[in-house]
Write a protein that holds these residues in place. Sequence first.
Motif, mmCIF file in Angstrom:
data_model
loop_
_atom_site.group_PDB
_atom_site.id
_atom_site.type_symbol
_atom_site.label_atom_id
_atom_site.label_comp_id
_atom_site.label_asym_id
_atom_site.label_seq_id
_atom_site.Cartn_x
_atom_site.Cartn_y
_atom_site.Cartn_z
ATOM 1 N N ASN A 26 72.236 -127.512 -38.599
ATOM 2 C CA ASN A 26 73.308 -127.346 -37.617
ATOM 3 C C ASN A 26 74.569 -126.789 -38.260
ATOM 4 O OD1 ASN A 26 72.787 -128.130 -34.786
ATOM 5 N ND2 ASN A 26 72.063 -130.024 -35.695
ATOM 6 N N ILE A 27 74.891 -127.253 -39.460
ATOM 7 C CA ILE A 27 76.101 -126.773 -40.135
ATOM 8 C C ILE A 27 76.005 -125.280 -40.421
ATOM 9 C CG2 ILE A 27 77.434 -126.888 -42.277
ATOM 10 C CD1 ILE A 27 76.868 -129.903 -42.326
ATOM 11 N N VAL A 28 74.884 -124.853 -41.006
ATOM 12 C CA VAL A 28 74.762 -123.425 -41.355
ATOM 13 C C VAL A 28 74.680 -122.567 -40.099
ATOM 14 C CG1 VAL A 28 73.724 -123.873 -43.610
ATOM 15 C CG2 VAL A 28 72.242 -123.592 -41.636
ATOM 16 N N LEU A 29 74.042 -123.060 -39.037
ATOM 17 C CA LEU A 29 73.960 -122.295 -37.800
ATOM 18 C C LEU A 29 75.342 -122.133 -37.161
ATOM 19 C CD1 LEU A 29 70.666 -123.706 -36.241
ATOM 20 C CD2 LEU A 29 71.150 -121.291 -36.654
ATOM 21 N N VAL A 30 76.109 -123.214 -37.114
ATOM 22 C CA VAL A 30 77.438 -123.147 -36.504
ATOM 23 C C VAL A 30 78.361 -122.252 -37.317
ATOM 24 C CG1 VAL A 30 79.522 -124.497 -36.018
ATOM 25 C CG2 VAL A 30 77.297 -125.338 -35.272
ATOM 26 N N VAL A 31 78.367 -122.415 -38.640
ATOM 27 C CA VAL A 31 79.289 -121.657 -39.489
ATOM 28 C C VAL A 31 78.967 -120.170 -39.457
ATOM 29 C CG1 VAL A 31 80.020 -121.250 -41.871
ATOM 30 C CG2 VAL A 31 79.839 -123.590 -41.012
ATOM 31 N N ALA A 75 79.549 -114.602 -37.103
ATOM 32 C CA ALA A 75 78.829 -113.376 -36.751
ATOM 33 C C ALA A 75 79.130 -112.968 -35.315
ATOM 34 C CB ALA A 75 77.327 -113.575 -36.946
ATOM 35 N N ALA A 76 79.083 -113.937 -34.394
ATOM 36 C CA ALA A 76 79.356 -113.633 -32.986
ATOM 37 C C ALA A 76 80.785 -113.133 -32.798
ATOM 38 C CB ALA A 76 79.111 -114.873 -32.130
ATOM 39 N N TYR A 77 81.724 -113.721 -33.523
ATOM 40 C CA TYR A 77 83.125 -113.301 -33.414
ATOM 41 C C TYR A 77 83.295 -111.840 -33.838
ATOM 42 C CZ TYR A 77 88.075 -112.876 -34.525
ATOM 43 O OH TYR A 77 89.364 -112.436 -34.613
ATOM 44 N N MET A 78 82.686 -111.485 -34.962
ATOM 45 C CA MET A 78 82.803 -110.104 -35.436
ATOM 46 C C MET A 78 82.103 -109.124 -34.502
ATOM 47 S SD MET A 78 84.771 -110.149 -37.961
ATOM 48 C CE MET A 78 84.568 -108.404 -38.352
ATOM 49 N N LEU A 79 80.975 -109.541 -33.929
ATOM 50 C CA LEU A 79 80.261 -108.654 -33.005
ATOM 51 C C LEU A 79 81.060 -108.421 -31.721
ATOM 52 C CD1 LEU A 79 76.600 -110.006 -33.391
ATOM 53 C CD2 LEU A 79 77.509 -107.836 -34.246
ATOM 54 N N VAL A 80 81.807 -109.442 -31.287
ATOM 55 C CA VAL A 80 82.613 -109.301 -30.064
ATOM 56 C C VAL A 80 83.848 -108.455 -30.326
ATOM 57 C CG1 VAL A 80 84.032 -110.541 -28.383
ATOM 58 C CG2 VAL A 80 81.795 -111.443 -29.032
ATOM 59 N N ARG A 81 84.522 -108.714 -31.436
ATOM 60 C CA ARG A 81 85.812 -108.071 -31.691
ATOM 61 C C ARG A 81 85.681 -106.691 -32.346
ATOM 62 N NH1 ARG A 81 87.464 -110.900 -28.077
ATOM 63 N NH2 ARG A 81 88.730 -112.800 -28.422
ATOM 64 N N THR A 82 84.527 -106.364 -32.883
ATOM 65 C CA THR A 82 84.322 -105.032 -33.467
ATOM 66 C C THR A 82 83.765 -104.118 -32.384
ATOM 67 O OG1 THR A 82 83.828 -106.035 -35.610
ATOM 68 C CG2 THR A 82 83.240 -103.719 -35.324
ATOM 69 N N LYS A 83 84.603 -103.257 -31.840
ATOM 70 C CA LYS A 83 84.221 -102.422 -30.696
ATOM 71 C C LYS A 83 83.531 -101.144 -31.180
ATOM 72 C CE LYS A 83 86.197 -105.282 -27.824
ATOM 73 N NZ LYS A 83 85.404 -106.111 -26.890
ATOM 74 N N LYS A 84 82.318 -101.323 -31.691
ATOM 75 C CA LYS A 84 81.526 -100.176 -32.129
ATOM 76 C C LYS A 84 80.107 -100.288 -31.584
ATOM 77 C CE LYS A 84 84.092 -99.419 -36.458
ATOM 78 N NZ LYS A 84 83.989 -99.326 -37.937
ATOM 79 N N ILE A 98 73.273 -104.534 -33.046
ATOM 80 C CA ILE A 98 72.976 -105.760 -33.800
ATOM 81 C C ILE A 98 72.832 -106.954 -32.853
ATOM 82 C CG2 ILE A 98 73.890 -107.387 -35.499
ATOM 83 C CD1 ILE A 98 75.240 -105.003 -36.884
ATOM 84 N N PHE A 99 73.750 -107.039 -31.883
ATOM 85 C CA PHE A 99 73.692 -108.152 -30.932
ATOM 86 C C PHE A 99 72.398 -108.122 -30.132
ATOM 87 C CE2 PHE A 99 74.639 -109.679 -26.570
ATOM 88 C CZ PHE A 99 74.735 -111.029 -26.868
ATOM 89 N N MET A 100 72.017 -106.952 -29.643
ATOM 90 C CA MET A 100 70.780 -106.837 -28.871
ATOM 91 C C MET A 100 69.554 -107.130 -29.730
ATOM 92 S SD MET A 100 71.773 -106.430 -25.879
ATOM 93 C CE MET A 100 70.113 -106.304 -25.219
ATOM 94 N N SER A 101 69.641 -106.846 -31.027
ATOM 95 C CA SER A 101 68.530 -107.172 -31.935
ATOM 96 C C SER A 101 68.351 -108.684 -32.040
ATOM 97 C CB SER A 101 68.796 -106.572 -33.321
ATOM 98 O OG SER A 101 68.882 -105.169 -33.255
ATOM 99 N N MET A 110 69.616 -117.435 -30.415
ATOM 100 C CA MET A 110 70.201 -118.174 -29.293
ATOM 101 C C MET A 110 71.640 -118.600 -29.588
ATOM 102 S SD MET A 110 69.102 -121.789 -27.538
ATOM 103 C CE MET A 110 69.936 -122.710 -28.840
ATOM 104 N N THR A 111 71.913 -119.026 -30.843
ATOM 105 C CA THR A 111 73.254 -119.507 -31.181
ATOM 106 C C THR A 111 74.278 -118.382 -31.090
ATOM 107 O OG1 THR A 111 72.219 -121.122 -32.679
ATOM 108 C CG2 THR A 111 74.586 -120.739 -32.926
ATOM 109 N N ILE A 112 73.955 -117.213 -31.618
ATOM 110 C CA ILE A 112 74.861 -116.076 -31.525
ATOM 111 C C ILE A 112 75.033 -115.647 -30.068
ATOM 112 C CG2 ILE A 112 75.074 -113.602 -32.048
ATOM 113 C CD1 ILE A 112 73.957 -114.196 -34.813
ATOM 114 N N PHE A 113 73.965 -115.685 -29.301
ATOM 115 C CA PHE A 113 74.028 -115.320 -27.882
ATOM 116 C C PHE A 113 75.014 -116.225 -27.128
ATOM 117 C CE2 PHE A 113 72.404 -116.031 -23.542
ATOM 118 C CZ PHE A 113 72.526 -114.751 -23.043
ATOM 119 N N LEU A 114 74.956 -117.532 -27.373
ATOM 120 C CA LEU A 114 75.854 -118.471 -26.686
ATOM 121 C C LEU A 114 77.298 -118.297 -27.152
ATOM 122 C CD1 LEU A 114 73.613 -121.679 -26.710
ATOM 123 C CD2 LEU A 114 74.118 -120.202 -24.767
#
Length: 275
Positions: free
Chosen positions: A81-86, A91-100, A106-109, A152-156
């Motif tokens: 749980n710790i490694v998944l959350v961290v 990763a999700a934050y960078m995928l959302v804020r990096t508008k490329k 990567i997200f769809m993968s 699933m974790t990145i998706f949420l």
Amino acid sequence: MGNKYNGRTFILEIFAILIGLVFLVPFYYVISNSLKPFAEILTNTSALPKALQFQNYVSAFEKLDYLKVLGNSLIITIASNIVLVVFCSMAAYMLVRTKKKISNIIFMSFVAAMIIPFQSIMIPLIKTAGSLNLLNSIWGLVIMYLGFGSGMTIFLYHGFIKGIPVELEEAAIIDGCSRFGLFWRIVFPLLKPITVTIVILNSLWIWNDYLLPSLVLQNPDLRTIPLATFFFFGQYTKQWDLALAALMLGIIPLLIFFFAMQKHIIKGITSGSIK
């Protein structure tokens, strides 16, 4: 003004209670039969126990080496749980804020990886893990859970972070906050509602998982509770009285965890809806 209590509400309440009872039936069978001697289980599985057989729990506790397997399950579940959350929150934050475009790819993968059946990659996974010396290792198993749970974790996290105003981050950057500090001081505390949800979902999955640990952890000293419970099912005999008691011993820590987190679950749901 509140809605008046009427016949339709009464019918819905009765319907909800009946559905709840249906879901409680399996728990009744497990609890009641875990307190019966073996012969009584074979005679009538539906009846209440004639006398409470707590010796089943004592025997299961000893034969499971419960404290050791409980410790293994706790280490694996908490570390995963710790490694998944961290890692997944960052990763999700960078995928959302990096508008490329590459961010969307990567997200769809990650999302597409969620639909790949585990059985289709089971053999290559074990061969690769063996070559990397990850077999018979709790930390090797944690790394695998990071891989399988990332989708699933990145998706949420991805969906939740999109609702956080960018203006908060811009104000922090103007005040001299670094990108790393921005995430951990400003963004991550706002992710508490979805983090609680993610921890609960992943804990249920990892704690109850049998297949992956059975492939990775061949050393008896590293067995988790589901692996140890399989000890009561032999080729010619099935010790249902001890197996059901062992199942209850495996469920109890999850129940304690759920009731301990109940306040945070409700708070997370309400704050998420207000947000």
